[in-house]
Structures are given as structure tokens and as C-alpha cells.
Design a protein around this motif. Sequence first.
Motif, mmCIF file in Angstrom:
data_model
loop_
_atom_site.group_PDB
_atom_site.id
_atom_site.type_symbol
_atom_site.label_atom_id
_atom_site.label_comp_id
_atom_site.label_asym_id
_atom_site.label_seq_id
_atom_site.Cartn_x
_atom_site.Cartn_y
_atom_site.Cartn_z
ATOM 1 N N ARG A 191 0.841 -1.199 0.000
ATOM 2 C CA ARG A 191 0.000 0.000 0.000
ATOM 3 C C ARG A 191 0.877 1.251 0.000
ATOM 4 N NH1 ARG A 191 -1.734 -1.881 5.525
ATOM 5 N NH2 ARG A 191 -0.316 -0.899 6.990
ATOM 6 N N GLU A 192 0.332 2.318 -0.521
ATOM 7 C CA GLU A 192 1.093 3.558 -0.679
ATOM 8 C C GLU A 192 1.346 4.245 0.655
ATOM 9 O OE1 GLU A 192 0.739 7.869 -3.014
ATOM 10 O OE2 GLU A 192 -0.763 6.299 -3.334
ATOM 11 N N PHE A 193 0.356 4.206 1.545
ATOM 12 C CA PHE A 193 0.456 4.947 2.801
ATOM 13 C C PHE A 193 0.753 4.000 3.960
ATOM 14 C CE2 PHE A 193 -1.482 7.113 6.509
ATOM 15 C CZ PHE A 193 -0.742 8.287 6.473
ATOM 16 N N SER A 194 1.866 4.230 4.655
ATOM 17 C CA SER A 194 2.274 3.434 5.812
ATOM 18 C C SER A 194 2.270 1.927 5.542
ATOM 19 C CB SER A 194 1.373 3.729 7.014
ATOM 20 O OG SER A 194 1.578 5.029 7.483
ATOM 21 N N PRO A 195 3.025 1.461 4.555
ATOM 22 C CA PRO A 195 3.077 0.013 4.294
ATOM 23 C C PRO A 195 3.762 -0.726 5.439
ATOM 24 C CG PRO A 195 4.793 1.130 3.069
ATOM 25 C CD PRO A 195 3.942 2.208 3.677
ATOM 26 N N LEU A 196 3.477 -2.003 5.531
ATOM 27 C CA LEU A 196 4.131 -2.835 6.537
ATOM 28 C C LEU A 196 5.601 -3.007 6.144
ATOM 29 C CD1 LEU A 196 4.307 -4.914 8.861
ATOM 30 C CD2 LEU A 196 3.523 -6.639 7.225
ATOM 31 N N LYS A 197 6.485 -2.599 7.030
ATOM 32 C CA LYS A 197 7.916 -2.823 6.815
ATOM 33 C C LYS A 197 8.613 -2.768 8.172
ATOM 34 C CE LYS A 197 8.954 2.039 5.771
ATOM 35 N NZ LYS A 197 9.542 2.966 4.774
ATOM 36 N N LYS A 198 9.755 -3.380 8.246
ATOM 37 C CA LYS A 198 10.515 -3.401 9.489
ATOM 38 C C LYS A 198 11.212 -2.059 9.697
ATOM 39 C CE LYS A 198 14.665 -5.160 10.041
ATOM 40 N NZ LYS A 198 15.343 -4.176 10.954
ATOM 41 N N ALA A 199 11.029 -1.502 10.881
ATOM 42 C CA ALA A 199 11.785 -0.295 11.229
ATOM 43 C C ALA A 199 13.269 -0.665 11.303
ATOM 44 C CB ALA A 199 11.314 0.252 12.569
ATOM 45 N N GLU A 200 14.127 0.270 10.950
ATOM 46 C CA GLU A 200 15.562 -0.023 10.902
ATOM 47 C C GLU A 200 16.102 -0.540 12.229
ATOM 48 O OE1 GLU A 200 17.856 3.203 9.421
ATOM 49 O OE2 GLU A 200 16.882 3.219 7.448
ATOM 50 N N ASP A 201 15.567 -0.031 13.326
ATOM 51 C CA ASP A 201 16.075 -0.420 14.643
ATOM 52 C C ASP A 201 15.200 -1.467 15.338
ATOM 53 O OD1 ASP A 201 14.029 1.422 14.806
ATOM 54 O OD2 ASP A 201 14.856 2.502 16.529
ATOM 55 N N ALA A 202 14.335 -2.142 14.586
ATOM 56 C CA ALA A 202 13.463 -3.156 15.182
ATOM 57 C C ALA A 202 14.184 -4.498 15.321
ATOM 58 C CB ALA A 202 12.205 -3.337 14.335
ATOM 59 N N ILE A 203 13.806 -5.248 16.333
ATOM 60 C CA ILE A 203 14.326 -6.597 16.546
ATOM 61 C C ILE A 203 13.423 -7.584 15.807
ATOM 62 C CG2 ILE A 203 14.762 -8.397 18.265
ATOM 63 C CD1 ILE A 203 15.225 -6.135 20.312
ATOM 64 N N VAL A 204 13.978 -8.380 14.917
ATOM 65 C CA VAL A 204 13.192 -9.379 14.188
ATOM 66 C C VAL A 204 12.921 -10.560 15.110
ATOM 67 C CG1 VAL A 204 13.129 -10.968 12.241
ATOM 68 C CG2 VAL A 204 14.156 -8.705 11.968
ATOM 69 N N PHE A 205 11.656 -10.952 15.186
ATOM 70 C CA PHE A 205 11.231 -12.021 16.096
ATOM 71 C C PHE A 205 10.476 -13.061 15.268
ATOM 72 C CE2 PHE A 205 8.771 -13.955 19.535
ATOM 73 C CZ PHE A 205 9.662 -13.943 20.594
ATOM 74 N N ASP A 206 11.184 -14.106 14.828
ATOM 75 C CA ASP A 206 10.590 -15.174 14.008
ATOM 76 C C ASP A 206 10.087 -16.277 14.928
ATOM 77 O OD1 ASP A 206 10.025 -17.384 12.357
ATOM 78 O OD2 ASP A 206 11.519 -16.759 10.882
ATOM 79 N N ASN A 207 8.761 -16.449 14.976
ATOM 80 C CA ASN A 207 8.187 -17.433 15.898
ATOM 81 C C ASN A 207 7.612 -18.650 15.181
ATOM 82 O OD1 ASN A 207 5.817 -16.516 14.782
ATOM 83 N ND2 ASN A 207 5.004 -15.593 16.645
ATOM 84 N N SER A 208 8.122 -18.939 13.979
ATOM 85 C CA SER A 208 7.616 -20.067 13.188
ATOM 86 C C SER A 208 7.605 -21.367 13.984
ATOM 87 C CB SER A 208 8.470 -20.260 11.927
ATOM 88 O OG SER A 208 8.428 -19.126 11.099
ATOM 89 N N ASP A 209 8.652 -21.579 14.764
ATOM 90 C CA ASP A 209 8.801 -22.853 15.476
ATOM 91 C C ASP A 209 8.744 -22.694 16.990
ATOM 92 O OD1 ASP A 209 9.249 -24.313 13.025
ATOM 93 O OD2 ASP A 209 11.245 -23.400 12.979
ATOM 94 N N MET A 210 8.137 -21.617 17.462
ATOM 95 C CA MET A 210 8.054 -21.377 18.911
ATOM 96 C C MET A 210 6.643 -21.592 19.427
ATOM 97 S SD MET A 210 10.148 -17.894 19.755
ATOM 98 C CE MET A 210 11.513 -17.359 18.734
ATOM 99 N N GLY A 211 6.548 -22.130 20.630
ATOM 100 C CA GLY A 211 5.268 -22.206 21.316
ATOM 101 C C GLY A 211 5.001 -20.890 22.013
ATOM 102 N N LEU A 212 3.775 -20.711 22.518
ATOM 103 C CA LEU A 212 3.409 -19.453 23.160
ATOM 104 C C LEU A 212 4.270 -19.149 24.376
ATOM 105 C CD1 LEU A 212 -0.493 -19.478 22.932
ATOM 106 C CD2 LEU A 212 1.074 -17.907 21.800
#
Length: 229
Positions: A191-212
Amino acid sequence: MRKITIAIDGYSSTGKSTLAKQLARALGYAYVDTGAMYRAVTLFAIRNGFIGNGTERLQALVQLLPKIRLKFVPNAELGFSEMYLNGENVEEEIRQMEVSNQVSRIAEIEQVRYKLVDMQKAMGKNKGIVMDGRDIGTTVFPDAELKIFMTASLQARATRRYKELLDKGENVVYDEVLENVQKRDHIDTHREFSPLKKAEDAIVFDNSDMGLKEQFERLESIARRYMEK
């Protein structure tokens, strides 16, 4: 410990809201589910015939935005706040597939985002808040002390969403849920306005294989480290 702003962004069906809700409760922070706000506006659009059944009258929706009142009302029994649309509790209705299929389209309307972003900024002005969505760390709180970007594989997210809908008693097909997740990803990131993207200083948290439990423990540990800085 100091009060901070925690911004959690990421793709649909990564469990952002569940995790953010748990984290806020553990830290004694306020929690804001921005996705519920966009879902409530989408429900308003569906109910008033602005979208669906081959008719698109989104400009008419824009004209009525001042009449849309959104409020989070605490539910002590459930332990979290529920979304109210013009005085009506719509928490369950906004989670249904009919709304999920349309919410990304409503969320890309610039005037809708301006209205909700202003509301979200006001909610977090005193810090001590956990807010999740698509543009929290990039647009709503670009100066947040802690930014998390949640991701997971497409299959993992579709499976979680499918099971969630089945548990709610909805009659859904996995392939349709998978397609919905794919479409939302495309709309959210393009989308043109405020698309989903990672902020430069954000921590990536991949929970594909994690339980709650593992997700919560890891995120709480990160949050408390930032609160001690």
C-alpha cells in the motif's frame, strides 16, 4: 524501571495481539490492539454497504469517518479490553472471516489511517504502553524505545489462523485461509500509505517454530532489559 513504549509490528497471524496482550499484563502496561480498530472500521463499512456484493462506495465511507467512534472497554472477567464501535461491543464480530477478507483494503485508505494513527498517538502519549499493528514502529511511534518485528512462515501463520477460526466454530477451508493470509501480506506491504515494513532499529522475532510460552518468555526478557536501560 522506567516506562517505555513497546511497538510490535509484523505480518498477519503471527500472534502479535496474543503476545502483546500477555506482555502488557506482565509489565502492568496498557495494551492497544490497533488491528481491532481497523477491523471495526471495516465492519462499519460492511454493515453500511460501502464494500462487498460488487458495490464499492469507499469515498462515502471517508465522508462518515467523523461519525465512527471507537473505544477499548476493559473486561475484568476476560482480562483484556474489548472493542466497541459506536457504543456496541463488536469484539467477536470483527474477528470473523468476512472482516478479515476486507480489512487490509480498508486499512490502505489514507484518510482511515490518518484518523486511527492520530487516535493511537494520543493513547500512547504517557508511555507505559504495548501497541501492535503494521506501522507502529515506523509511523505511530517511530521513537519507541523497543520495536519488535514479528514474522513466521506463511504456512505456519495460515495453520494458526485456520485452527483459531475452527475453535471459534467457523466453517472455513484451509486453502481459503491460506489465500487470505497471502492477499493480506501483499496489500499490507504494497500500500502507498504506511506500508508494513521493518523499522531499521526493530528486533526481528521469528516465531515459526516457537510455542506461546517460549515466545512470551523471550519477549518479556527483552522488554525488561530495555526498561532497565
